[in-house]
Design a protein around this motif. Sequence first.
Motif, mmCIF file in Angstrom:
data_model
loop_
_atom_site.group_PDB
_atom_site.id
_atom_site.type_symbol
_atom_site.label_atom_id
_atom_site.label_comp_id
_atom_site.label_asym_id
_atom_site.label_seq_id
_atom_site.Cartn_x
_atom_site.Cartn_y
_atom_site.Cartn_z
ATOM 1 N N ALA A 43 0.862 -1.193 0.000
ATOM 2 C CA ALA A 43 0.000 0.000 0.000
ATOM 3 C C ALA A 43 0.889 1.230 0.000
ATOM 4 O O ALA A 43 1.654 1.465 0.936
ATOM 5 N N ARG A 44 0.809 2.019 -1.075
ATOM 6 C CA ARG A 44 1.602 3.243 -1.186
ATOM 7 C C ARG A 44 0.832 4.393 -0.551
ATOM 8 O O ARG A 44 -0.333 4.601 -0.864
ATOM 9 N N THR A 45 1.507 5.119 0.331
ATOM 10 C CA THR A 45 0.864 6.284 0.939
ATOM 11 C C THR A 45 0.916 7.441 -0.054
ATOM 12 O O THR A 45 1.745 8.321 0.059
ATOM 13 N N GLY A 46 0.089 7.393 -1.063
ATOM 14 C CA GLY A 46 0.083 8.442 -2.064
ATOM 15 C C GLY A 46 -0.221 7.880 -3.424
ATOM 16 O O GLY A 46 -0.882 6.835 -3.552
ATOM 17 N N VAL A 47 0.308 8.527 -4.455
ATOM 18 C CA VAL A 47 -0.132 8.246 -5.808
ATOM 19 C C VAL A 47 0.965 7.649 -6.689
ATOM 20 O O VAL A 47 0.770 6.644 -7.361
ATOM 21 N N GLY A 48 2.116 8.320 -6.716
ATOM 22 C CA GLY A 48 3.182 7.928 -7.643
ATOM 23 C C GLY A 48 3.741 6.554 -7.292
ATOM 24 O O GLY A 48 4.068 6.291 -6.138
ATOM 25 N N THR A 49 3.875 5.701 -8.304
ATOM 26 C CA THR A 49 4.403 4.357 -8.042
ATOM 27 C C THR A 49 5.689 4.113 -8.836
ATOM 28 O O THR A 49 6.060 2.982 -9.093
ATOM 29 N N ASP A 50 6.350 5.216 -9.213
ATOM 30 C CA ASP A 50 7.559 5.077 -10.037
ATOM 31 C C ASP A 50 8.663 4.282 -9.343
ATOM 32 O O ASP A 50 9.521 3.721 -10.017
ATOM 33 N N LEU A 51 8.667 4.210 -8.007
ATOM 34 C CA LEU A 51 9.711 3.438 -7.323
ATOM 35 C C LEU A 51 9.232 2.042 -6.901
ATOM 36 O O LEU A 51 9.940 1.327 -6.201
ATOM 37 N N VAL A 52 8.035 1.702 -7.324
ATOM 38 C CA VAL A 52 7.515 0.362 -6.997
ATOM 39 C C VAL A 52 7.483 -0.470 -8.278
ATOM 40 O O VAL A 52 6.948 -0.015 -9.301
ATOM 41 N N ASP A 53 8.053 -1.655 -8.225
ATOM 42 C CA ASP A 53 8.001 -2.537 -9.397
ATOM 43 C C ASP A 53 6.616 -3.219 -9.397
ATOM 44 O O ASP A 53 6.445 -4.340 -8.921
ATOM 45 N N VAL A 54 5.650 -2.448 -9.939
ATOM 46 C CA VAL A 54 4.248 -2.902 -9.879
ATOM 47 C C VAL A 54 4.079 -4.198 -10.695
ATOM 48 O O VAL A 54 3.396 -5.137 -10.255
ATOM 49 N N ALA A 55 4.728 -4.258 -11.850
ATOM 50 C CA ALA A 55 4.564 -5.440 -12.709
ATOM 51 C C ALA A 55 5.068 -6.695 -11.983
ATOM 52 O O ALA A 55 4.414 -7.743 -11.999
ATOM 53 N N LEU A 104 6.016 10.200 -13.241
ATOM 54 C CA LEU A 104 7.309 9.930 -13.884
ATOM 55 C C LEU A 104 7.226 8.572 -14.573
ATOM 56 O O LEU A 104 7.018 7.547 -13.937
ATOM 57 N N THR A 105 7.358 8.605 -15.891
ATOM 58 C CA THR A 105 7.389 7.381 -16.689
ATOM 59 C C THR A 105 8.610 7.501 -17.600
ATOM 60 O O THR A 105 9.235 8.566 -17.660
ATOM 61 N N ALA A 106 8.914 6.421 -18.323
ATOM 62 C CA ALA A 106 10.053 6.490 -19.247
ATOM 63 C C ALA A 106 9.816 7.622 -20.253
ATOM 64 O O ALA A 106 10.719 8.402 -20.578
ATOM 65 N N GLU A 107 8.561 7.766 -20.694
ATOM 66 C CA GLU A 107 8.217 8.795 -21.689
ATOM 67 C C GLU A 107 8.404 10.216 -21.120
ATOM 68 O O GLU A 107 8.802 11.135 -21.838
ATOM 69 N N ASN A 108 8.137 10.383 -19.834
ATOM 70 C CA ASN A 108 8.168 11.720 -19.235
ATOM 71 C C ASN A 108 9.519 12.099 -18.631
ATOM 72 O O ASN A 108 9.665 13.210 -18.123
#
Length: 310
Positions: A69-81, A201-205
């Motif tokens: 459970a991420r306390t917030g929105v951005g998951t760029d540091l979580v390997d969700v896949a 933050l994504t690879a594209e951004n």
Amino acid sequence: MASLITPQIFVALGSVEPDLVEPLLAEHQRLIQDPNADELAAADAAIVRAAYRVDRELLDRMPALKVIARTGVGTDLVDVAEANRRGIPVVITPGSNTASVAEGVFAHLLALVKKLSPLTSLVREGRWDQRAGVVVGDLEGFTLGIIGYGRIGRRVARIAEAFDLKVLAYDPYAEIPDPIRCNTVEELLAGSDFTTLHVPLTAENHHLMDAVRIEAMKPGAVLINCSRGGLIDLDAAHAALESGQLSGLGLDVYDPEPPAHHRLFDHENVVLTPHLMGFTRQGMAHTVRDAAKGAVDVLAGRQPAAVAAP
Ligand SMILES: NC(=O)C1=CN([C@@H]2O[C@H](COP(=O)(O)OP(=O)(O)OC[C@H]3O[C@@H](n4cnc5c(N)ncnc54)[C@H](OP(=O)(O)O)[C@@H]3O)[C@@H](O)[C@H]2O)C=CC1
Ligand SMILES: O=C(O)C(=O)CO
């Protein structure tokens, strides 16, 4: 007599205050805090703050994990896949810190335009007679460009109205009212005195704001980033501050965090906060509440309010 219920173990990772989590847990649920503890292997749920990396190595150390459970929105540091591949959903808490961040944007913007930091030094150091040399501005009548028109971007737009700012917005994935919509980032930058970033933050951004884009801003523009550090090329931003192309830069986020010292940190037209705009006292309480609820829901077999897409 010992309880027959096996306790569900929660772990709080990355400075999530235990005092906020504990009251949200039921009697058979227990919180551990040390990510190196042997008990980590038994953790059923991890409550994780934004700057904490959840990668394969950490997941390997938590074989019993059933939910992140991420306390917030951005998951760029979580390997969700990778988490999902292991059957572990990643709960997020959209909206829980939207107001906090949107207010933080205006704290940065006003601090820069009203020159709060240099003026504080001036008074503190008894340099009152130098005040005429500091040019203070207003927001009224200027144009604020919002890149990313999601929850935070829209909230920023609402607040901007109260300052009589004109608003432009760019987001190819969101519905934006016609009068404020830009079709390209360049169109937005060319028309904006102040620009604020609200995209994930994504690879594209990555380095969305690079030297070319910063050059495409109005001369003397102000740039605010309360989203993710990787969105701005700081070397390019530093050159733009030196040349005057940027008259102000506000940063809450860095890449990596904590950041190594960058020479632009010493620039007088920069305002810096340590990734705390979403983690105000209220933002922290709301994100931890929603994250803990999401984790408890998953452990109880209920659908959590929001999960991250891989
Ligand atoms: N400083 C802090 O403490 C905090 C920082 N944040 C950061 O703020 C970001 C935004 O949060 P929030 O508003 O809640 O997120 P939302 O998902 O509600 O909004 C982000 C919007 O940006 C869009 N988008 C994605 N890529 C681009 C792009 N290249 N150009 C324009 N728009 C784009 C998204 O589209 P789509 O949905 O299709 O991807 C979405 O519409 C988070 O990802 C997080 O990184 C969030 C909270 C606290
Ligand atoms: O919600 C987020 O993504 C943040 O950065 C704050 O934790």
